[in-house]
Motif scaffolding. Structure first.
Motif, mmCIF file in Angstrom:
data_model
loop_
_atom_site.group_PDB
_atom_site.id
_atom_site.type_symbol
_atom_site.label_atom_id
_atom_site.label_comp_id
_atom_site.label_asym_id
_atom_site.label_seq_id
_atom_site.Cartn_x
_atom_site.Cartn_y
_atom_site.Cartn_z
ATOM 1 N N LYS A 1 14.928 56.226 59.926
ATOM 2 C CA LYS A 1 15.941 55.154 58.504
ATOM 3 C C LYS A 1 15.887 56.337 57.418
ATOM 4 C CE LYS A 1 13.953 50.997 59.901
ATOM 5 N NZ LYS A 1 13.170 49.874 59.337
ATOM 6 N N ASN A 2 15.526 57.985 57.689
ATOM 7 C CA ASN A 2 15.416 58.774 55.956
ATOM 8 C C ASN A 2 16.413 58.986 55.746
ATOM 9 O OD1 ASN A 2 13.651 57.420 54.173
ATOM 10 N ND2 ASN A 2 11.843 59.182 55.548
ATOM 11 N N ARG A 3 16.659 59.530 57.315
ATOM 12 C CA ARG A 3 18.579 59.784 57.838
ATOM 13 C C ARG A 3 20.013 59.805 57.821
ATOM 14 N NH1 ARG A 3 20.898 63.588 56.962
ATOM 15 N NH2 ARG A 3 21.910 64.869 58.741
ATOM 16 N N ALA A 4 19.537 58.104 57.859
ATOM 17 C CA ALA A 4 20.324 57.503 57.869
ATOM 18 C C ALA A 4 21.102 56.601 56.022
ATOM 19 C CB ALA A 4 20.273 55.530 58.362
ATOM 20 N N LEU A 5 19.195 56.694 55.641
ATOM 21 C CA LEU A 5 20.108 56.568 54.264
ATOM 22 C C LEU A 5 20.251 57.764 53.949
ATOM 23 C CD1 LEU A 5 16.258 54.488 53.461
ATOM 24 C CD2 LEU A 5 18.846 54.244 53.147
ATOM 25 N N ASP A 6 20.279 59.112 53.796
ATOM 26 C CA ASP A 6 20.852 60.436 53.185
ATOM 27 C C ASP A 6 22.736 60.782 53.751
ATOM 28 O OD1 ASP A 6 18.687 61.880 52.457
ATOM 29 O OD2 ASP A 6 18.140 62.740 54.699
ATOM 30 N N VAL A 7 22.564 59.942 54.948
ATOM 31 C CA VAL A 7 24.043 59.749 55.445
ATOM 32 C C VAL A 7 25.311 59.135 54.050
ATOM 33 C CG1 VAL A 7 25.867 58.846 57.104
ATOM 34 C CG2 VAL A 7 23.450 60.410 57.531
ATOM 35 N N LEU A 8 24.260 57.563 54.032
ATOM 36 C CA LEU A 8 25.491 56.737 54.151
ATOM 37 C C LEU A 8 24.971 57.056 52.243
ATOM 38 C CD1 LEU A 8 23.638 53.503 54.866
ATOM 39 C CD2 LEU A 8 25.578 54.437 55.207
ATOM 40 N N ARG A 9 24.091 57.513 51.295
ATOM 41 C CA ARG A 9 24.075 58.158 50.084
ATOM 42 C C ARG A 9 25.041 59.343 50.048
ATOM 43 N NH1 ARG A 9 18.751 59.875 49.913
ATOM 44 N NH2 ARG A 9 18.206 57.602 49.287
ATOM 45 N N ARG A 10 25.560 60.057 50.962
ATOM 46 C CA ARG A 10 26.285 61.138 50.762
ATOM 47 C C ARG A 10 27.619 61.004 51.038
ATOM 48 N NH1 ARG A 10 24.844 66.127 54.686
ATOM 49 N NH2 ARG A 10 25.328 64.301 56.320
ATOM 50 N N GLU A 11 27.949 59.595 52.254
ATOM 51 C CA GLU A 11 29.176 58.610 51.824
ATOM 52 C C GLU A 11 29.372 57.772 51.031
ATOM 53 O OE1 GLU A 11 29.160 57.071 55.673
ATOM 54 O OE2 GLU A 11 30.019 58.034 56.794
ATOM 55 N N ARG A 12 28.848 57.913 50.516
ATOM 56 C CA ARG A 12 28.831 57.025 49.104
ATOM 57 C C ARG A 12 29.717 58.080 47.738
ATOM 58 N NH1 ARG A 12 24.145 53.680 46.283
ATOM 59 N NH2 ARG A 12 23.940 55.834 46.105
ATOM 60 N N THR A 13 28.587 58.946 47.885
ATOM 61 C CA THR A 13 28.952 60.353 46.565
ATOM 62 C C THR A 13 30.544 60.540 46.947
ATOM 63 O OG1 THR A 13 27.152 61.042 46.859
ATOM 64 C CG2 THR A 13 28.265 62.812 46.074
ATOM 65 N N ALA A 14 31.070 60.935 47.946
ATOM 66 C CA ALA A 14 32.229 61.526 48.839
ATOM 67 C C ALA A 14 32.808 60.370 48.210
ATOM 68 C CB ALA A 14 31.729 62.039 50.401
ATOM 69 N N ARG A 15 32.725 59.083 48.979
ATOM 70 C CA ARG A 15 33.865 57.643 48.661
ATOM 71 C C ARG A 15 34.143 58.570 47.107
ATOM 72 N NH1 ARG A 15 32.182 54.441 51.892
ATOM 73 N NH2 ARG A 15 30.355 53.409 50.787
ATOM 74 N N ALA A 16 32.984 58.011 45.966
ATOM 75 C CA ALA A 16 33.075 58.474 44.693
ATOM 76 C C ALA A 16 34.054 59.864 44.048
ATOM 77 C CB ALA A 16 31.566 58.111 43.982
ATOM 78 N N LEU A 17 33.520 60.473 45.048
ATOM 79 C CA LEU A 17 34.575 61.718 44.431
ATOM 80 C C LEU A 17 35.972 61.772 44.875
ATOM 81 C CD1 LEU A 17 32.412 64.652 45.530
ATOM 82 C CD2 LEU A 17 32.882 63.955 42.868
ATOM 83 N N ARG A 18 36.270 61.404 45.938
ATOM 84 C CA ARG A 18 37.210 61.090 46.325
ATOM 85 C C ARG A 18 38.227 59.996 45.058
ATOM 86 N NH1 ARG A 18 37.478 60.960 52.034
ATOM 87 N NH2 ARG A 18 36.297 62.759 52.292
ATOM 88 N N ARG A 19 37.404 59.099 44.620
ATOM 89 C CA ARG A 19 38.749 58.755 43.842
ATOM 90 C C ARG A 19 38.728 59.183 42.508
ATOM 91 N NH1 ARG A 19 35.649 54.153 45.506
ATOM 92 N NH2 ARG A 19 34.013 54.221 44.191
ATOM 93 N N ASN A 20 37.976 59.716 42.314
ATOM 94 C CA ASN A 20 37.666 60.564 40.777
ATOM 95 C C ASN A 20 39.363 61.624 40.996
ATOM 96 O OD1 ASN A 20 35.781 59.303 39.619
ATOM 97 N ND2 ASN A 20 34.634 60.761 39.972
ATOM 98 N N LEU A 21 39.465 61.950 41.490
ATOM 99 C CA LEU A 21 39.611 63.560 42.564
ATOM 100 C C LEU A 21 41.492 62.812 42.599
ATOM 101 C CD1 LEU A 21 38.241 65.983 44.854
ATOM 102 C CD2 LEU A 21 39.035 66.165 42.741
ATOM 103 N N ASP A 22 41.946 61.532 43.382
ATOM 104 C CA ASP A 22 42.907 60.865 43.893
ATOM 105 C C ASP A 22 43.027 60.378 42.131
ATOM 106 O OD1 ASP A 22 42.937 61.200 46.014
ATOM 107 O OD2 ASP A 22 41.959 58.876 46.485
ATOM 108 N N GLY A 23 42.571 59.610 41.070
ATOM 109 C CA GLY A 23 42.864 60.095 39.543
ATOM 110 C C GLY A 23 43.565 61.029 38.937
#
Lengths: 113, 113
Positions: free
Chosen positions: A64-86
């Motif tokens: 479960k901890n590992r799953a949370l790590d993965v989800l967190r990293r994906e969320r960060t990646a998505r947020a960064l990608r949005r910024n970069l697209d802007g």
């Protein structure tokens, strides 16, 4: 403690089921990867120090901890990608270097035992 | 009796839960046997694969891993044996050889004061 021969296989099944609930059925492969990765760490400790009383609980908690790590990293990646697209639309060109250098959501996981 | 350190290098386990469990049980069996013969001074700890390397007069800090994956030290154990030959013989029971890993056997230096 002597685990039954099928302990890990049984736990693997339960863990993948739980992770699929967390990640969604379309991420079954990701759930399997996370399960395998989550098994690796406890194993390295247990092989030296022996298996604890309740290995099932340990394996599930690590997964479960590992799953949370993965989800967190994906969320960060998505947020960064949005910024970069802007950034790229505002300037009319792609930001240098960054566009394709985001860490992949799933890095290669390696298991030693 | 002299002291030796086993450094476990590389060794990638299979990915199936059955295989992981088998490997872990082999490690536990090997370790139990060493312990019963009175050779285990300290069972040691597994090491995380990532870390930092601090180097030179400039104290430059770089990311690990420091060598190729197959060379990375994944753990250590403190062993008691008669001499280097015996320590080497005892290390041959380690299951890490089944998964293309290696055991580095190093005598601990002693000063008679």
């Amino acid at each position: 403690m002597e685990p039954s021969d099928h302990l890990f296989r049984r736990e693997a099944g339960r863990i993948v089921a739980t992770l699929t609930r967390i990640f969604g059925i379309h991420n079954l492969a990701l759930a399997e990867d996370v399960m395998q990765d989550a098994f690796c760490r406890p194993l390295e400790v247990w092989r030296l120090h022996g298996i604890p009383e309740n290995p099932s609980a340990w394996l599930m908690a690590t997964a479960k901890n590992r799953a949370l790590d993965v989800l967190r990293r994906e969320r960060t990646a998505r947020a960064l990608r949005r910024n970069l697209d802007g950034f790229s639309t505002a300037n009319g060109h792609s930001p240098p270097l960054l566009k394709n250098s985001l860490p992949p959501a799933r890095s290669k996981m390696t298991c030693f035992a | 009796m002299s002291e030796f350190v086993y450094l476990y290098r590389g060794g990638e386990a299979g990915r199936s839960p059955e295989r992981m469990q088998q490997m872990m049980q082999k490690w536990m069996t090997w370790f139990k046997q060493l312990g019963q013969q009175g050779h285990v001074k300290d069972q040691g700890q597994p090491l995380e694969r990532a870390g930092k390397l601090v180097k030179g007069k400039q104290k430059t800090v770089t990311d690990g891993p420091f060598a190729e994956t197959k060379d990375v030290v994944g753990g250590y154990t403190l062993i008691e044996a008669r001499d280097l030959e015996q320590a080497v013989e005892l290390s041959k029971g380690c299951p890490i050889f089944e998964v293309e890993g290696a055991v580095e056997v190093r005598p601990v230096m002693k000063l008679n004061m």
